[in-house]
Design an enzyme around this catalytic site. Sequence first.
Site, mmCIF file in Angstrom:
data_model
loop_
_atom_site.group_PDB
_atom_site.id
_atom_site.type_symbol
_atom_site.label_atom_id
_atom_site.label_comp_id
_atom_site.label_asym_id
_atom_site.label_seq_id
_atom_site.Cartn_x
_atom_site.Cartn_y
_atom_site.Cartn_z
ATOM 1 N N SER A 132 8.159 -4.953 -4.672
ATOM 2 C CA SER A 132 6.849 -4.747 -5.428
ATOM 3 C C SER A 132 5.852 -4.855 -4.171
ATOM 4 C CB SER A 132 6.597 -5.819 -6.409
ATOM 5 O OG SER A 132 7.493 -5.770 -7.410
ATOM 6 N N GLY A 340 30.570 -2.884 -34.311
ATOM 7 C CA GLY A 340 31.449 -3.067 -33.304
ATOM 8 C C GLY A 340 31.996 -1.996 -32.571
ATOM 9 N N GLU A 363 10.576 2.270 -9.327
ATOM 10 C CA GLU A 363 9.532 3.081 -9.436
ATOM 11 C C GLU A 363 8.464 2.311 -9.767
ATOM 12 O OE1 GLU A 363 9.583 7.209 -9.316
ATOM 13 O OE2 GLU A 363 11.644 7.450 -8.855
HETATM 14 N N1 CAA Z 1 -2.778 6.984 -4.786
HETATM 15 C C1 CAA Z 1 -3.226 7.099 -3.627
HETATM 16 N N2 CAA Z 1 -3.682 5.792 -2.814
HETATM 17 C C2 CAA Z 1 -3.444 4.857 -3.277
HETATM 18 C C3 CAA Z 1 -2.894 4.556 -4.941
HETATM 19 C C4 CAA Z 1 -2.583 5.820 -5.744
HETATM 20 N N3 CAA Z 1 -2.101 5.737 -6.672
HETATM 21 N N4 CAA Z 1 -2.709 3.445 -5.127
HETATM 22 C C5 CAA Z 1 -3.458 2.585 -4.194
HETATM 23 N N5 CAA Z 1 -3.833 3.684 -3.063
HETATM 24 C C6 CAA Z 1 -4.341 3.186 -1.858
HETATM 25 C C7 CAA Z 1 -5.695 2.566 -2.015
HETATM 26 O O1 CAA Z 1 -6.707 2.893 -2.247
HETATM 27 C C8 CAA Z 1 -5.832 1.557 -0.725
HETATM 28 O O2 CAA Z 1 -6.513 2.320 0.169
HETATM 29 P P1 CAA Z 1 -7.578 1.821 1.050
HETATM 30 O O3 CAA Z 1 -7.343 0.606 1.602
HETATM 31 O O4 CAA Z 1 -7.938 2.882 1.967
HETATM 32 O O5 CAA Z 1 -8.483 1.847 0.132
HETATM 33 C C9 CAA Z 1 -4.090 1.444 -0.101
HETATM 34 O O6 CAA Z 1 -3.342 2.273 -1.022
HETATM 35 C C10 CAA Z 1 -3.966 -0.051 -0.579
HETATM 36 O O7 CAA Z 1 -3.819 -0.199 -2.102
HETATM 37 P P2 CAA Z 1 -3.753 -1.681 -2.520
HETATM 38 O O8 CAA Z 1 -4.631 -2.622 -2.039
HETATM 39 O O9 CAA Z 1 -3.805 -1.447 -4.177
HETATM 40 O O10 CAA Z 1 -2.564 -2.054 -2.250
HETATM 41 P P3 CAA Z 1 -1.604 -3.290 -2.969
HETATM 42 O O11 CAA Z 1 -0.715 -3.919 -1.667
HETATM 43 O O12 CAA Z 1 -2.340 -4.321 -3.630
HETATM 44 O O13 CAA Z 1 -0.404 -2.703 -3.428
HETATM 45 C C11 CAA Z 1 0.701 -1.671 -5.526
HETATM 46 C C12 CAA Z 1 -0.514 -1.861 -4.713
HETATM 47 C C13 CAA Z 1 0.338 -1.126 -7.006
HETATM 48 C C14 CAA Z 1 1.303 -3.186 -5.903
HETATM 49 C C15 CAA Z 1 1.780 -1.123 -4.795
HETATM 50 O O14 CAA Z 1 2.245 -2.082 -3.771
HETATM 51 C C16 CAA Z 1 3.025 -0.708 -5.691
HETATM 52 O O15 CAA Z 1 2.878 0.436 -6.280
HETATM 53 N N6 CAA Z 1 4.066 -1.496 -5.506
HETATM 54 C C17 CAA Z 1 5.422 -1.101 -6.236
HETATM 55 C C18 CAA Z 1 6.180 -0.213 -5.225
HETATM 56 C C19 CAA Z 1 7.125 0.626 -5.866
HETATM 57 O O16 CAA Z 1 6.909 1.422 -6.858
HETATM 58 N N7 CAA Z 1 8.348 0.736 -5.500
HETATM 59 C C20 CAA Z 1 9.403 1.819 -5.941
HETATM 60 C C21 CAA Z 1 10.411 1.891 -5.017
HETATM 61 S S1 CAA Z 1 10.835 3.488 -4.992
HETATM 62 C C22 CAA Z 1 11.877 3.610 -6.113
HETATM 63 O O17 CAA Z 1 12.376 2.950 -6.963
HETATM 64 C C23 CAA Z 1 12.516 5.062 -6.102
HETATM 65 C C24 CAA Z 1 14.230 5.075 -6.533
HETATM 66 O O18 CAA Z 1 15.235 5.131 -5.957
HETATM 67 C C25 CAA Z 1 14.360 5.431 -7.972
#
Ligand code: CAA
Length: 388
Positions: A132, A340, A363
């Site tokens: 995450s 069942g 995701e």
């Molecule tokens: N689009 C573009 N940029 C984005 C964005 C988005 N949706 N969300 C955040 N950003 C940018 C922010 O603007 C920020 O940039 P700046 O610092 O330049 O302003 C930067 O990214 C960092 O953003 P946050 O401060 O919000 O970052 P965070 O550390 O708080 O994390 C989070 C945010 C939403 C928790 C993110 O880490 C997240 O989505 N985590 C989950 C990861 C995930 O989904 N993993 C799935 C693995 S892939 C998978 O499962 C595929 C498979 O095989 C099926």
Amino acid sequence: MDFSLSEEQLMIQKAARDFAQNELKPGVIERDSHKTHPTALLKTMGEMGFLGMLVKSEYGGSEMGVLAYVLAMEEISKVDNSCSVAMSVQNSLVCDGVQKYASEELKKNYLPQLASGEKIGAFLLSEPEAGSDATSQRTTAIDNGDHYLINGTKNWITNGKFAGVYIVIAQTDADKGHRGINAIIVDADSDGITTGELEDKLGIRSSDTCSVMFQDVKVPKSNRIGDDGFGFKFAMSVLDGGRIGIAAQALGISGGAYELAEIYAGERKAFGKPINEHQAISFKLAEMATQIEAAKMMVYRAAWMKDKGMDYSQAAAMAKLFASDIAQTITNEAIQIHGGYGYVKEYHVERLMRDAKITQIYEGTSEIQKLVISRNIRKGTLYLKTVV
Ligand code: CAA
């Protein structure tokens, strides 16, 4: 407001449904039991245009649009979620990301083989200690002049074993935090790459999930997607689209379980009449159908917003959160209606229940979707404002 689907969308939906029911269903229990990868079936899906649905025709894609992609995902997910997760990763995380953000040269080199299914792609973000909290990347891509040297381990990689193309998210400059992360296209047969054992999973058992290890893997710098340090934003942006794909998968799982339960309830008799004439069962079906319709509206609207070029980040998070939650309830109720019989493999609903769970995890877990939604609320990005 027009809720009708176009002729073309209806045709795609029917083609996906026929393929799922006629080609995927016959062997799905066997593949699930033995963790058999659906290699030949994915090849056929590529030939049918299902692996490059968002890719423009000039790069060899079928260019059908996001709503059509969702409709196809839904039909395939009613039957085989190992195939549909491969399809979702290929379309949303790999092809769409490359098309949107990679250089013209990379698009020309990679998109035709990916869109046709000649090569499968994988998206390598998760690590043993970065799930995450995706900014905590330990995999490094050290800048060595004209190339990167990649070292590290990626975990839980969908399509990990059978992919020909990896999109690797790695840290180039740790001092810059998320702004030091890059997304790099890596050929899976490059020297220094090894894959771990297939994970023995609860559901989507024939999908090839495994770890991928990199030891001094040399990749040309021209394989980087976007500017230096764009990798984290790239990952976040493509995951927004990926969440629509997984929401469609969850919707399909619910639809598949519902359809089986409805048929069974019409055929099975108890106390002198079909069980769907007993209120206990008919009310269950009514609730399930209502939840599915609600999820459908959310998933289709998120897809429509993406098709229209609107900001769909929050709509995608909401659709995934809701659709994956109802998939738990609906698959559970579908088993209950089967009694069942629902508890044995032959009737398909127990597999759908096992497959449903992962949609709350990959995701972005449900908790991460709530984080995304609540941050948007605090920013004042009200959901309705993004629609009107
Ligand atoms: N689009 C573009 N940029 C984005 C964005 C988005 N949706 N969300 C955040 N950003 C940018 C922010 O603007 C920020 O940039 P700046 O610092 O330049 O302003 C930067 O990214 C960092 O953003 P946050 O401060 O919000 O970052 P965070 O550390 O708080 O994390 C989070 C945010 C939403 C928790 C993110 O880490 C997240 O989505 N985590 C989950 C990861 C995930 O989904 N993993 C799935 C693995 S892939 C998978 O499962 C595929 C498979 O095989 C099926």
